[in-house]
Design an enzyme around this catalytic site. Structure first.
Site, mmCIF file in Angstrom:
data_model
loop_
_atom_site.group_PDB
_atom_site.id
_atom_site.type_symbol
_atom_site.label_atom_id
_atom_site.label_comp_id
_atom_site.label_asym_id
_atom_site.label_seq_id
_atom_site.Cartn_x
_atom_site.Cartn_y
_atom_site.Cartn_z
ATOM 1 N N HIS A 9 8.286 -2.204 8.194
ATOM 2 C CA HIS A 9 7.540 -3.136 9.220
ATOM 3 C C HIS A 9 7.818 -4.019 10.309
ATOM 4 C CE1 HIS A 9 9.930 -6.879 7.626
ATOM 5 N NE2 HIS A 9 9.655 -6.359 6.547
ATOM 6 N N GLU A 82 7.792 -5.570 -0.970
ATOM 7 C CA GLU A 82 9.383 -5.867 -1.120
ATOM 8 C C GLU A 82 9.992 -6.368 -2.579
ATOM 9 O OE1 GLU A 82 12.268 -5.069 -0.863
ATOM 10 O OE2 GLU A 82 12.592 -5.462 1.358
#
Length: 182
Positions: A9, A82
């Site tokens: 990201h 994550e």
């Protein structure tokens, strides 16, 4: 051959402040949104046929411009999140280091209270990859996710040993391409 593009990201405020993000839902900065647009432009000519994204906003904000540019539906996949860092989330590296020695980081079963171990992440990412590669929706797939998830996923695909999985650093908007034989 299936081509997987693992994309980290774009930049967030907590990245700039060196705070643990984990599964906290932190949006992109203005620079992060610009990075997402740059990524979309750089991959626009690739024959990507499917896009998967972690369901955390920083990954979604990164994936959307690419999905729009390629005219593809964006598939949300929570298993691409994550690692959960529990107590550490929102705290700076220095704050965490004062309370917990970094030895937990290299231990595949090490975790901060309330968080996940590297083995936990492996246990959710590996089945997703197995499912994806058993029934691939396309021969070239983008997966927008997070640094820790990319480390585990690429290690799994390379058949590395979880106990000795090495730390790798992935820059924002980096694209790590892995080709997998069917």
């Amino acid at each position: 051959m299936i081509t997987l593009h693992f994309i980290r990201h774009g930049e967030t405020t907590w990245n700039v402040e060196r705070r643990f993000q984990g599964q906290s839902d932190v949006p992109l900065t203005l620079r992060g949104r610009e990075q997402a647009e740059e990524l979309a432009a750089s991959l626009a000519d690739r024959p990507i046929g499917a896009i998967y994204s972690s369901d955390l906003s920083r990954a979604l904000e990164t994936a959307r411009p690419l999905a729009v540019r390629l005219g593809l539906e964006l598939v949300l996949e929570p298993r691409l999140r994550e690692r959960n860092f529990g107590w550490a989330e929102g705290r700076t590296d220095d704050e965490v280091d004062l309370r917990y020695p970094r030895s937990w980081w290299g231990d595949p079963d090490g975790r901060i209270p309330g968080g996940e171990s590297r083995r936990d992440v492996w246990s959710r990412v590996a089945p997703f990859l197995d499912e994806l590669l058993t029934h691939p929706p396309a021969t070239e797939i983008a997966l927008v996710t997070h640094g820790g998830t990319i480390r585990v996923a690429t290690g799994y695909l390379a058949q590395e040993n979880l106990e000795t999985l090495e730390w790798r650093d992935y820059a924002h908007i980096s694209v790590t391409t892995v080709e997998v034989e069917r």
